[in-house]
Design a protein around this motif. Structure first.
Motif, short mmCIF file in Angstrom:
data_model
loop_
_atom_site.label_atom_id
_atom_site.label_comp_id
_atom_site.label_asym_id
_atom_site.label_seq_id
_atom_site.Cartn_x
_atom_site.Cartn_y
_atom_site.Cartn_z
N ASP A 250 0.81 -1.22 0.00
CA ASP A 250 0.00 0.00 0.00
C ASP A 250 0.85 1.27 0.00
O ASP A 250 0.33 2.36 -0.27
CB ASP A 250 -0.94 0.02 1.21
CG ASP A 250 -2.07 -0.99 1.07
OD1 ASP A 250 -2.39 -1.38 -0.07
OD2 ASP A 250 -2.63 -1.41 2.10
N SER A 251 2.13 1.13 0.30
CA SER A 251 3.04 2.28 0.20
C SER A 251 4.14 1.92 -0.79
O SER A 251 4.73 0.84 -0.70
CB SER A 251 3.64 2.63 1.57
OG SER A 251 4.39 1.55 2.10
N TRP A 252 4.39 2.83 -1.75
CA TRP A 252 5.30 2.52 -2.85
C TRP A 252 6.26 3.67 -3.11
O TRP A 252 5.88 4.83 -3.05
CB TRP A 252 4.51 2.27 -4.14
CG TRP A 252 3.77 0.97 -4.17
CD1 TRP A 252 2.53 0.72 -3.67
CD2 TRP A 252 4.24 -0.26 -4.75
NE1 TRP A 252 2.19 -0.59 -3.89
CE2 TRP A 252 3.21 -1.21 -4.56
CE3 TRP A 252 5.41 -0.63 -5.41
CZ2 TRP A 252 3.34 -2.53 -5.02
CZ3 TRP A 252 5.53 -1.93 -5.86
CH2 TRP A 252 4.50 -2.87 -5.66
N ILE A 253 7.49 3.28 -3.46
CA ILE A 253 8.46 4.19 -4.06
C ILE A 253 8.50 3.85 -5.54
O ILE A 253 8.67 2.68 -5.92
CB ILE A 253 9.86 4.02 -3.45
CG1 ILE A 253 9.87 4.48 -1.99
CG2 ILE A 253 10.91 4.77 -4.27
CD1 ILE A 253 11.15 4.12 -1.25
N VAL A 254 8.33 4.86 -6.38
CA VAL A 254 8.51 4.70 -7.82
C VAL A 254 9.75 5.49 -8.20
O VAL A 254 9.77 6.72 -8.06
CB VAL A 254 7.28 5.19 -8.62
CG1 VAL A 254 7.58 5.14 -10.12
CG2 VAL A 254 6.06 4.35 -8.28
N GLY A 328 12.75 -4.54 6.66
CA GLY A 328 12.32 -5.05 5.36
C GLY A 328 11.60 -4.06 4.48
O GLY A 328 10.92 -4.44 3.52
N ARG A 329 11.76 -2.77 4.78
CA ARG A 329 11.14 -1.73 3.95
C ARG A 329 12.19 -1.13 3.02
O ARG A 329 13.39 -1.13 3.31
CB ARG A 329 10.50 -0.64 4.80
CG ARG A 329 9.52 -1.14 5.84
CD ARG A 329 8.76 0.02 6.46
NE ARG A 329 7.66 0.46 5.61
CZ ARG A 329 7.15 1.69 5.62
NH1 ARG A 329 7.70 2.64 6.39
NH2 ARG A 329 6.13 2.01 4.86
N GLY A 339 6.74 -1.16 -0.92
CA GLY A 339 6.94 -1.60 -2.29
C GLY A 339 7.86 -0.66 -3.06
O GLY A 339 7.98 0.53 -2.73
N TYR A 340 8.52 -1.19 -4.08
CA TYR A 340 9.47 -0.39 -4.87
C TYR A 340 9.30 -0.79 -6.33
O TYR A 340 9.36 -1.98 -6.69
CB TYR A 340 10.90 -0.67 -4.42
CG TYR A 340 11.97 0.20 -5.05
CD1 TYR A 340 12.65 1.15 -4.29
CD2 TYR A 340 12.32 0.05 -6.39
CE1 TYR A 340 13.65 1.93 -4.85
CE2 TYR A 340 13.31 0.84 -6.96
CZ TYR A 340 13.97 1.78 -6.19
OH TYR A 340 14.96 2.56 -6.75
N ALA A 341 9.08 0.19 -7.19
CA ALA A 341 8.98 -0.03 -8.63
C ALA A 341 10.05 0.80 -9.34
O ALA A 341 10.08 2.02 -9.20
CB ALA A 341 7.59 0.35 -9.14
N ALA A 342 10.91 0.13 -10.08
CA ALA A 342 12.00 0.81 -10.79
C ALA A 342 11.56 1.18 -12.20
O ALA A 342 11.23 0.31 -13.02
CB ALA A 342 13.23 -0.10 -10.85
N SER A 343 11.54 2.48 -12.49
CA SER A 343 11.18 2.98 -13.82
C SER A 343 12.18 4.05 -14.23
O SER A 343 11.81 5.15 -14.65
CB SER A 343 9.75 3.55 -13.80
OG SER A 343 8.81 2.57 -13.50
#
Length: 471
Positions: A250-254, A328-329, A339-343
């Motif tokens: 529910d919490s993300w780094i993009v 673990g964050r 969560g982490y999404a690499a773009s």
């Protein structure tokens, strides 16, 4: 049968040679008349989860020349529905012979160029002889791991660059070179194994080879995080194409400042009402800021834009290698998230469809080289790959989005940089459009088809002078 060790026997050729294009989308406008189009109906427009493009009809108005009227589907400053583009692309694809599936090029026992086609839903592949120069439009290449870069796009490539640099440093680095080579020759060698050797070496000795070593460290960090945070670390494409549930966290780094990072954030925010997203980048790119998507996201989801406050932008520093806290964050740019999404960017790799050809040429001690393609107006059409071995030459043209990412193992870095600069001049970022977007790709495909009909395709080893910045 394909002449590559370890490949299974393939069926005999189905008959007379065919002209072929592998991959489609808006680049299908480049298809030669009568050519077989092999496309898996994939990509952003068919598999993406977003209902709207990032661009408005005003930004896509020149698509009228390519057969699509964006004003028929949205207000001038609105956003064009993805389904409308999908229908248009389906019409392009079905305007000639079409096979739903994937294909790869290879050399058969008679040293002919063939295409091994894997039809969707079929248990067995088929093989056809290829007539003329095949065209590839594989779309955008894979996104790269944070802390690496477009040229050092994989562990194997970074390790190869490291080994080449160490060889040049002999005799001082002879012992380390041999040890690294031994590890890399082992099946399934990992970044951690190479780093174990490097960490015992003299730092002064390794000073000239910092870039590949840092890339290997980044790959090691990514692999560790993938294991420790299963399901919560991904590339942005996995979210935009629906390959990973947006509810994994529910919490993300993009990470990233381009439109693909914004599309990733949008996929999270629209698909998961509980999601809170922080986009972390050195800066939000000019082209991304000028998209309809950016304005929409700000007004809907940023606090200072009057939205619900679920989206935040943190700029000022380029995202580095993946970092996990003790709990673990993920942490980046002063932000923690589950969560982490690499773009961040795209790798400079050879298209998958020519992997067999490249191995054939290199295993036969041949060469894989490339040239740039332009029309008589010096408009960029893509690049041509040359596979020379055993006294033969097979050629392949690459166009569309992929053509702006020159493969690092074929083209020098300076050439890739000049093509990137050329793209910025050809498609100014202030327009909100990049060379890999729908409109420029469609226009490039149409120009390539026209230049072929007129016999006006020109090959060159360098970017023409008119595209080279004077300052």
């Amino acid at each position: 049968m394909i002449t590559e060790a370890g490949d299974a026997a393939m069926p005999e050729s189905t008959g007379r040679p065919v002209s072929i294009m592998i991959g489609g989308g808006p680049a299908a406008l480049a298809r030669p008349v009568g050519a077989l189009l092999v496309d898996d109906c994939g990509g952003l427009f068919h598999r993406g989860v977003l209902g709207y493009l990032g661009h408005s009809p005003d930004q896509l108005r020149d698509l009228n020349r390519c057969g699509f009227d964006p004003y028929a589907y949205a207000a001038p400053m609105g956003r064009v529905p993805t389904t409308a583009v999908r229908m248009w692309l389906d019409q392009l694809a079905t305007s000639g012979p079409l096979l739903n599936g994937t294909a790869e090029l290879a050399v058969d026992e008679e040293r002919r160029l063939v295409a091994v086609i894997h039809p969707a839903g079929a248990p067995d592949p088929v093989m056809v002889d290829v007539e003329g120069i095949p065209t590839l439009a594989p779309g955008l290449p894979p996104q790269f791991v944070p802390g690496t870069g477009p040229a050092l796009h994989s562990f194997n490539w970074a390790a190869s660059v490291l080994l080449t640099d160490l060889i040049r440093m002999r005799p001082a680095a002879s012992e380390l070179t041999a040890a690294v080579a031994d590890v890399l020759n082992q099946r399934g060698s990992s970044p951690a194994e190479v780093l174990a050797l490097l960490d015992r070496a003299d730092p002064v000795l390794l000073a000239p080879v910092t870039a590949p070593i840092e890339a290997i460290r980044a790959f090691a960090a990514f692999l560790r995080a993938t294991k420790d945070a299963a399901g919560r670390l991904c590339f942005g494409d996995a979210l935009v194409y629906g390959q990973l549930a947006v509810t994994a966290a529910d919490s993300w780094i993009v990470a990233g400042g381009g439109d693909h990072a914004l599309a990733t954030a949008e996929a999270l925010l629209t698909g998961n009402p509980a999601a809170r997203v922080t986009v972390v980048a050195a800066a939000i790119e000019t082209a991304a800021v000028n998209t309809a998507r950016y304005s929409d996201l700000r007004s809907r989801h940023t606090a200072d834009g009057g939205g619900d406050g679920r989206l935040e932008f943190r700029t000022g520093a380029e995202p580095g290698p993946i970092t996990l806290t003790g709990t673990g964050r993920f942490t980046e740019g002063g932000v923690e998230a589950d969560g982490y999404a690499a773009s961040i960017g795209r790798a400079r790799v050879l298209p998958l469809a020519v992997g067999r050809l490249a191995r054939w040429a290199r295993q036969a001690r041949g060469l894989v080289t490339g040239t740039l393609l332009f029309d008589t107006d010096l408009q960029y059409l893509g690049y041509r790959l040359h596979f020379a071995a055993e006294g033969l030459l097979h050629q392949v043209d690459v166009t569309g989005a992929a053509s702006w990412f020159l493969p690092a193992d074929v083209f020098p870095a300076e050439q890739a940089r000049r093509v990137e600069l050329m793209g910025r001049r050809a498609v100014p970022p202030e327009s909100g459009v990049t060379p890999t977007d729908l409109l420029p790709v469609a226009e490039q495909g149409a120009r390539l088809a026209a230049a072929r009909r007129q016999g006006a395709v020109r090959e060159t080893d360098t970017v023409p002078e008119r595209w080279v910045p004077t300052a």
